[in-house]
Scaffold this motif. Structure first.
Motif, PDB file in Angstrom:
ATOM      1  N   LEU A  73      -3.014   4.779  -3.351  1.00  0.00           N
ATOM      2  CA  LEU A  73      -4.447   4.884  -3.649  1.00  0.00           C
ATOM      3  C   LEU A  73      -5.295   5.034  -2.393  1.00  0.00           C
ATOM      4  O   LEU A  73      -6.449   5.448  -2.469  1.00  0.00           O
ATOM      5  N   VAL A  74      -4.734   4.690  -1.246  1.00  0.00           N
ATOM      6  CA  VAL A  74      -5.463   4.778   0.015  1.00  0.00           C
ATOM      7  C   VAL A  74      -5.152   6.129   0.664  1.00  0.00           C
ATOM      8  O   VAL A  74      -3.990   6.405   0.993  1.00  0.00           O
ATOM      9  N   PRO A  75      -6.166   6.968   0.813  1.00  0.00           N
ATOM     10  CA  PRO A  75      -5.910   8.305   1.359  1.00  0.00           C
ATOM     11  C   PRO A  75      -5.594   8.256   2.860  1.00  0.00           C
ATOM     12  O   PRO A  75      -6.480   8.304   3.696  1.00  0.00           O
ATOM     13  N   ASN A  76      -4.318   8.135   3.164  1.00  0.00           N
ATOM     14  CA  ASN A  76      -3.868   8.094   4.552  1.00  0.00           C
ATOM     15  C   ASN A  76      -2.492   8.744   4.589  1.00  0.00           C
ATOM     16  O   ASN A  76      -1.553   8.248   3.968  1.00  0.00           O
ATOM     17  N   ARG A  77      -2.385   9.812   5.290  1.00  0.00           N
ATOM     18  CA  ARG A  77      -1.125  10.561   5.363  1.00  0.00           C
ATOM     19  C   ARG A  77       0.028   9.687   5.860  1.00  0.00           C
ATOM     20  O   ARG A  77       1.176   9.862   5.455  1.00  0.00           O
ATOM     21  N   GLY A  78      -0.250   8.698   6.686  1.00  0.00           N
ATOM     22  CA  GLY A  78       0.778   7.813   7.211  1.00  0.00           C
ATOM     23  C   GLY A  78       1.375   6.884   6.159  1.00  0.00           C
ATOM     24  O   GLY A  78       2.433   6.306   6.373  1.00  0.00           O
ATOM     25  N   ASN A  79       0.701   6.738   5.048  1.00  0.00           N
ATOM     26  CA  ASN A  79       1.190   5.851   3.991  1.00  0.00           C
ATOM     27  C   ASN A  79       2.333   6.467   3.179  1.00  0.00           C
ATOM     28  O   ASN A  79       3.033   5.752   2.468  1.00  0.00           O
ATOM     29  N   ARG A  80       2.499   7.757   3.262  1.00  0.00           N
ATOM     30  CA  ARG A  80       3.488   8.431   2.412  1.00  0.00           C
ATOM     31  C   ARG A  80       4.902   7.894   2.613  1.00  0.00           C
ATOM     32  O   ARG A  80       5.603   7.598   1.659  1.00  0.00           O
ATOM     33  N   LYS A  81       5.309   7.804   3.873  1.00  0.00           N
ATOM     34  CA  LYS A  81       6.662   7.337   4.167  1.00  0.00           C
ATOM     35  C   LYS A  81       6.830   5.880   3.756  1.00  0.00           C
ATOM     36  O   LYS A  81       7.841   5.503   3.154  1.00  0.00           O
ATOM     37  N   ALA A  82       5.850   5.058   4.068  1.00  0.00           N
ATOM     38  CA  ALA A  82       5.924   3.637   3.706  1.00  0.00           C
ATOM     39  C   ALA A  82       5.989   3.476   2.188  1.00  0.00           C
ATOM     40  O   ALA A  82       6.765   2.666   1.670  1.00  0.00           O
ATOM     41  N   SER A  83       5.208   4.251   1.475  1.00  0.00           N
ATOM     42  CA  SER A  83       5.202   4.175   0.011  1.00  0.00           C
ATOM     43  C   SER A  83       6.559   4.588  -0.559  1.00  0.00           C
ATOM     44  O   SER A  83       7.086   3.939  -1.468  1.00  0.00           O
TER      45      SER A  83
END
Length: 184
Positions: A73-83
């Motif tokens: 839900l948080v627009p941050n490209r860096g979150n993709r891998k963590a998610s």
């Protein structure tokens, strides 16, 4: 506040669904055969820990999947891998939680096993959605991965409702004198 009647009708329908009995009986035999060694059964029931293991173990996949949804839900490209990693952790942890749940389930009475069987099918559907989510994320299709993840979270929430109904309304696996249920 009164209980939502539609939810009560759904759970009563499941409890009384004798049409499930062939599948329930078949799966019960499989679980009992696989978990035949007493030490394995007691471990999965949680006897060494002093209480059932399944409720504790489900916290890991649920926590991982909820955390993944927050990152999605948080627009941050860096979150993709963590998610994606959190979805994967949830998938792996769900296997262990399911093993403990199946062993507990195999000891319940017929109406409780019907509810537990549907609980397992619903959660299996959620697990499938999360597996597809992980695959899409791995392939770089993050939008589809997020949508599948949110669908999985919705479905696993319905499964959790049934698990709560089984525990609190039907009192499945609840001890009468404080001992670990199923401590044979």
């Amino acid at each position: 506040m009164p209980e939502i009647r539609a939810l009560r009708r759904i759970t009563e329908t499941i409890e009384n669904a004798s049409v499930l009995d062939r599948a329930v009986d078949f799966d019960t035999k499989i679980v009992r055969a696989v978990a035949r060694p007493k030490a394995l059964r007691q471990l999965l029931h949680g006897v060494p820990f002093g209480h059932p293991l399944h409720p504790l173990m489900v916290q890991v996949p649920l926590g991982a999947w909820l955390s993944s949804a927050v990152l999605d839900l948080v627009p941050n490209r860096g979150n993709r891998k963590a998610s994606r990693h959190l979805v994967g952790v949830g998938i792996v942890a769900a296997g262990a939680a399911s093993a403990a749940g199946f062993v507990d389930w195999s000891e319940l009475d017929r109406e409780q096993r019907r509810t537990g069987w549907v609980h397992a099918v619903v959660n299996g559907t959620a697990l499938t959605l999360y597996g597809l989510s992980w695959m899409q994320r791995r392939r770089g299709n993050h939008a589809a991965g997020r949508l599948l993840g949110f669908a999985g979270l919705t479905v696993v929430s319905a499964g959790g409702y049934l698990g709560g109904h089984l525990s609190y309304r039907q009192r499945g696996g609840v001890s009468r004198a404080g001992e670990v249920p199923f401590d044979a």
